[in-house]
Design an enzyme around this catalytic site. Structure first.
Site, PDB file in Angstrom:
ATOM      1  N   TYR A 120       1.022  -1.297   0.016  1.00 34.89           N
ATOM      2  CA  TYR A 120       0.070   0.005  -0.231  1.00 34.89           C
ATOM      3  C   TYR A 120       0.734   1.351  -0.064  1.00 34.89           C
ATOM      4  O   TYR A 120       0.448   2.179  -0.809  1.00 34.89           O
ATOM      5  CB  TYR A 120      -1.120   0.060   1.066  1.00 34.89           C
ATOM      6  CG  TYR A 120      -2.213  -0.982   0.922  1.00 34.89           C
ATOM      7  CD1 TYR A 120      -3.308  -0.356   0.287  1.00 34.89           C
ATOM      8  CD2 TYR A 120      -2.132  -2.269   1.388  1.00 34.89           C
ATOM      9  CE1 TYR A 120      -4.351  -1.234  -0.074  1.00 34.89           C
ATOM     10  CE2 TYR A 120      -3.277  -3.060   1.076  1.00 34.89           C
ATOM     11  CZ  TYR A 120      -4.268  -2.490   0.285  1.00 34.89           C
ATOM     12  OH  TYR A 120      -5.403  -3.335  -0.150  1.00 34.89           O
ATOM     13  N   GLU A 162      -8.521  -6.654   4.826  1.00 32.93           N
ATOM     14  CA  GLU A 162      -8.214  -7.681   4.193  1.00 32.93           C
ATOM     15  C   GLU A 162      -7.268  -8.917   5.138  1.00 32.93           C
ATOM     16  O   GLU A 162      -7.348 -10.178   4.919  1.00 32.93           O
ATOM     17  CB  GLU A 162      -7.216  -7.420   3.253  1.00 32.93           C
ATOM     18  CG  GLU A 162      -7.797  -6.722   1.886  1.00 32.93           C
ATOM     19  CD  GLU A 162      -6.861  -5.700   1.196  1.00 32.93           C
ATOM     20  OE1 GLU A 162      -5.735  -5.772   1.327  1.00 32.93           O
ATOM     21  OE2 GLU A 162      -7.463  -4.991   0.509  1.00 32.93           O
ATOM     22  N   SER A 238     -14.997 -18.418 -10.646  1.00 30.18           N
ATOM     23  CA  SER A 238     -16.106 -18.941  -9.949  1.00 30.18           C
ATOM     24  C   SER A 238     -15.940 -20.291  -9.424  1.00 30.18           C
ATOM     25  O   SER A 238     -15.962 -21.123 -10.655  1.00 30.18           O
ATOM     26  CB  SER A 238     -17.522 -18.405 -10.366  1.00 30.18           C
ATOM     27  OG  SER A 238     -17.503 -17.067 -10.502  1.00 30.18           O
TER      28      SER A 238
END
Length: 438
Positions: A120, A162, A238
């Site tokens: 980050y 997270e 998925s």
């Protein structure tokens, strides 16, 4: 983690200047990618090349294979992915509960990629440098200080969410953090362009429980594919079966390039190279497209390979013994391109509360109306209006972005309440699918 709060002055500055960043978002993002990846080429693995362009470049490629991993999602179909989400979140930082809904959706994508806190500060440094470079004197020291403070608050919120998601998955029986080797036990051709891959842990351990509708991320080394970060590719797919089966299954469509574009890198790899017995690195399951607890009738709507996540929800509802009416709308090109068809039809035959409605946009000569499909053409307002049991239902839908906009618009025109509408996006999109009612 104690959360830092922003001063009223900082919030006011961010809100006032957010439209300027949005206006120049595509240019800022191009500058951001170019400089970040020049200095930190290893980070290129965390970004999808298809999302680093603008305009049509960003919308090409697979609906299912679209990379959900860009640091702040794919919330901008025209090159402003990062700035759109930053704007939408930062301008609401005085209402953190509202921000957290957006953060949670994107955090699931980040966690599936094993993105870590140390990423980050790097992203923030290059993003803010790009803002300053593009806006020039407009970005005063006061404005940049406010955006830097807001970015830090938002980044810390992502890190916290997270971390919690990763730890929750790791604590689940059979769970883990990061990636785990799985063996391909079976490879089954489902339709002309889609195949299913059945996977179980190489170490013989249990498959953790997951929620129907979730996805996993694969980390694969693709022969012949190369970029500055190497030949590693991350892709989400998925899970195409309900939980509790003792294995993971994904059903992958081979994405063929259109208008001179190349085939989908990862889907081609799975179809051409992945065989039974191969070992693949797989993430824990993530995602929020899951069944809600409701006594209302259920309506599942899927188009193309988007049917995979919807099928998982459909099968799970039946496994749970849900006895309210279930309507399953499917839109496919034709019978040759209808994955999972036999499973869906078999489940419908066993459960009298299930009604199927199949739309073929281009039925072949072998497809028979009434036997293979109920409607010729595209699935939209007319078909839904004629066949729905009413509007007080729980609606779940996935598919290509234009299809989803159309369905969202149709449900809006039919008067369906917004909190009854549930969907999952697999490509560049806005924070919400805008209803196409025009």
């Amino acid at each position: 983690m104690s959360r830092k709060t922003l001063s009223a002055e900082t919030v006011a500055i961010v809100k006032a200047t957010a439209p300027v960043l949005a206006e120049h978002g595509a240019t800022i993002i191009r500058h951001f990618y170019r400089n970040l990846l020049h200095d930190h080429p290893a980070l290129e693995l965390l970004f999808n090349p298809a999302n680093q362009g603008t305009g049509e470049e960003k919308t090409r490629g697979s609906q299912q294979e679209a990379f959900r991993g860009d640091f702040f999602g794919q919330e901008g179909a025209r090159g402003a992915a990062l700035t759109n989400v930053l704007n939408g979140s930062m301008t609401s930082l005085d209402d953190l509960p509202a921000v957290k809904a957006t953060v949670m959706r994107i955090a699931h994508r980040h966690a599936s990629l094993d993105i870590r806190p140390e990423h980050y500060p790097i992203i923030g440094q290059y993003f803010l440098a790009s803002v300053k470079a593009i806006l020039g004197d407009v970005a005063t020291d006061e404005i940049m200080a406010a955006w830097r403070e807001a970015y830090d608050v938002l980044a810390n919120l992502f890190i916290e969410v997270e971390r919690d998601l990763m730890q929750k998955n790791a604590r689940t029986p059979g769970g883990w953090e990061g990636f785990r080797p799985f063996v391909v036990r079976r490879k089954v051709q489902e339709s002309e362009d889609a195949a299913s891959f059945y996977l179980s842990p190489r170490d013989g351990g249990p498959v953790p429980h997951y929620e129907a509708g979730q996805y996993v991320t694969f980390r694969v080394e693709v022969p012949g594919f190369s970029r500055r970060g190497g030949n590693t590719v991350y892709r989400n797919y998925s899970l195409s079966t309900a939980p509790g089966k003792g294995y993971f299954r994904v059903t992958i469509k081979r994405e063929l390039g259109a208008k001179g574009n190349p085939d989908g890198v990862c889907s081609r790899f799975f179809h051409e190279h992945v065989q039974e017995g191969d070992v693949l690195d797989v993430s824990s399951p993530f995602g929020e497209f899951t069944l809600v607890d409701s006594p209302r009738p259920l309506v599942f709507i899927g188009a193309g390979i988007g049917i995979t996540a919807v099928f998982s929800l459909f099968q799970s509802a039946l496994d749970r013994g849900i006895d309210q009416p279930i309507h399953f709308f499917q839109m496919m090109r034709d019978g040759r391109h209808h994955p999972l068809r036999r499973e869906i039809e078999a489940l419908a035959q066993r459960h009298p509360n299930v009604t199927l409605h199949r739309c073929y946009s281009q039925p072949s000569a072998e497809d028979e109306l009434g036997r293979d499909y109920e409607t010729r053409g595209r699935l939209g307002l007319g078909t839904l209006g004629r066949n729905l049991p009413g509007t007080d239902c729980e609606f779940y839908f996935t598919g290509p972005i234009p299809f989803m906009r159309g369905i969202r618009g149709a449900l809006h025109l039919l008067g369906v309440a917004a909190d009854r509408v549930h969907y999952e996006c697999y490509g560049p999109h806005g924070p919400e699918i805008e209803a196409d009612v025009g």
